[in-house]
Design an enzyme around this catalytic site. Structure first.
Site, mmCIF file in Angstrom:
data_model
loop_
_atom_site.group_PDB
_atom_site.id
_atom_site.type_symbol
_atom_site.label_atom_id
_atom_site.label_comp_id
_atom_site.label_asym_id
_atom_site.label_seq_id
_atom_site.Cartn_x
_atom_site.Cartn_y
_atom_site.Cartn_z
ATOM 1 N N GLY A 8 0.803 -1.216 0.000
ATOM 2 C CA GLY A 8 0.000 0.000 0.000
ATOM 3 C C GLY A 8 0.835 1.263 0.000
ATOM 4 N N GLY A 32 -0.690 8.173 0.681
ATOM 5 C CA GLY A 32 -0.823 8.339 2.121
ATOM 6 C C GLY A 32 0.421 7.987 2.906
ATOM 7 N N SER A 75 -3.815 -0.030 14.591
ATOM 8 C CA SER A 75 -4.574 1.185 14.907
ATOM 9 C C SER A 75 -5.022 1.129 16.356
ATOM 10 C CB SER A 75 -5.789 1.304 13.987
ATOM 11 O OG SER A 75 -6.666 2.323 14.434
ATOM 12 N N TYR A 93 -13.265 -3.841 10.834
ATOM 13 C CA TYR A 93 -11.984 -3.123 10.808
ATOM 14 C C TYR A 93 -11.294 -3.205 12.169
ATOM 15 C CZ TYR A 93 -8.605 0.675 10.346
ATOM 16 O OH TYR A 93 -7.451 1.415 10.320
#
Length: 410
Positions: free
Chosen positions: A128, A132, A257, A289
């Site tokens: 990824g 970002g 996270s 998530y």
């Protein structure tokens, strides 16, 4: 031409008149008093004992003249000096090796974390990495000499990212490879391509993730959020484990996270018929998530237990809250919400700082199984600290992958 960022000098560390800061060839900082003609290891004002890293910053070269005079050449900025450039990045020597107090915090950027580092010869693979936090991670490592592999689903965006890095530093080493984490076949193809290159792998950064997607099943018959955020990264690591061990010392960095603290996942849920895949009527994307982020921490901890004896350490981290990345792209409401809070959140460079810290910090060279936030160690949730839950998740992940590998062969 790239320029290196610098910190503002700390006034308390400024040298008194008549003193000079020097460094030995092995990196120990000492202080010379020109009036008394004496030297000492401690700063004459603060009493701090300092040291510098063994390597010169990226782009610098040490030279010696015929008469023994040492000078340093900065090939990027075309400058020459007699002062060892490592002195600009001297760090206090800590008595306790597990003392993670440092000058980096929520406002630090990835480039600041990397100041003075030369990562030449290091290979990093980042999932990824086309936008970002992933892109800023790739950019920061590449600008300091690492060979960076951007493993991305969107090849066009990845090539644009690569071009942007090369425009900033022409000699940067950046490669682009395709991977779609929603396809285990694609993960296998990426690894086959990487191994065929014959490259080592010193830093594996599992950064890619999806958020806010509705219920859907991948081509592998798995719920998308669980596969993309956890299982595909588990599979990628499993396929690269020999490369990592052969390249040791190596590190695996798992981007999790703080939302892992809101996970409702229990050890009882970690069975095939409950998580692979859940029933559509019981699905909530936010819960999916949160659960996947808990899996990230559990995976990093268990991976570290298994690989640290072989020179590979693993840590997990929280990059920041609601940053303006591509994460909320799947629903307009999340895009709006993230846009509204953008002035109050970290920049992408700040978001990448903890990832980069876990990837390169010297104090973490032999330390793993930890969770970081704002470049500092912090305790994860109770569930994330569960050894039993980590081994159960590992067993589940192995069973899911083995079943699909058998199906592919047959």
């Amino acid at each position: 031409m790239a320029t290196q960022q610098t910190f503002d000098s700390d006034s308390e560390d400024e040298m008194p008149p008549g003193w000079e800061e020097r460094v030995t060839t092995d990196g120990k900082v000492y202080y010379a008093n020109h009036e008394t003609k004496k030297t000492q290891w401690f700063h004459p004002v603060t009493g701090k004992k300092k040291a510098v890293k063994g390597e010169l910053p990226y782009g610098w070269e040490r030279n010696v003249t015929d008469d023994g005079t040492v000078f340093y050449v900065d090939h990027i900025n075309q400058k020459t000096t007699y002062t060892d450039p490592r002195l600009a990045f001297a760090q206090e020597v800590k008595e306790n090796p597990l003392d993670f107090r440092q000058k980096f915090d929520a406002s630090s950027t990835a480039l600041q974390v990397l100041m003075g580092r030369d990562l030449s010869g290091k290979y990093a693979l980042i999932t990824g990495a086309n936008s970002g936090i992933g892109f800023e991670t790739a950019r920061s490592l590449a600008l300091h000499g690492a060979t960076v592999v951007m493993a991305c689903r969107d090849l066009e965006a990845a090539e644009c990212g690569r071009a942007a890095i090369l425009a900033e530093l022409a000699q940067a080493k950046v490669e682009v490879m395709h991977v779609d984490l929603a396809s285990l076949k694609s993960v296998k193809a990426l690894v086959d391509q990487y191994i065929q290159k014959g490259w080592p792998l010193h830093i594996l950064i599992l950064n890619a993730a999806v958020f806010g997607v509705g219920f859907s099943v991948t081509e592998d018959g798995l719920e998308r959020t669980f596969q993309v955020n956890h299982l595909a990264h588990f599979y990628l690591t499993r396929l690269l484990v020999n490369v990592l061990m052969e390249s040791a010392p190596a590190r695996v960095v798992v981007v999790s996270s703080e939302s892992h603290r809101m996970s409702t996942l229990t050890e009882h849920d970690l069975v095939v018929d409950r998580i692979s895949p859940p029933k559509p009527g019981n699905f909530w994307h936010f819960d999916a998530y949160n659960n996947s982020k808990l899996c990230n921490v559990l995976f990093a901890n268990e991976l570290n237990c298994r690989l640290s004896p072989h020179g590979v350490v693993a840590n997990s981290l929280h990059p920041g809250n609601m940053m303006s990345s591509g994460l909320p792209r799947h629903w307009w409401l999340y895009r709006l919400l993230f846009a509204l809070v953008r002035p109050f959140t970290k920049s992408m460079q700040q978001g990448a700082s903890t990832t980069v810290y876990c990837a390169v910090a010297d104090e973490l060279s032999n330390v793993g199984g930890l969770y970081f936030n704002n470049c500092c160690r912090c305790p994860p949730s109770k569930a994330a600290s569960s050894k039993s839950m980590g081994t159960t998740l590992w067993s589940l992940s192995e069973r899911l992958l083995d079943k699909r590998e058998k199906q592919r062969v047959s």
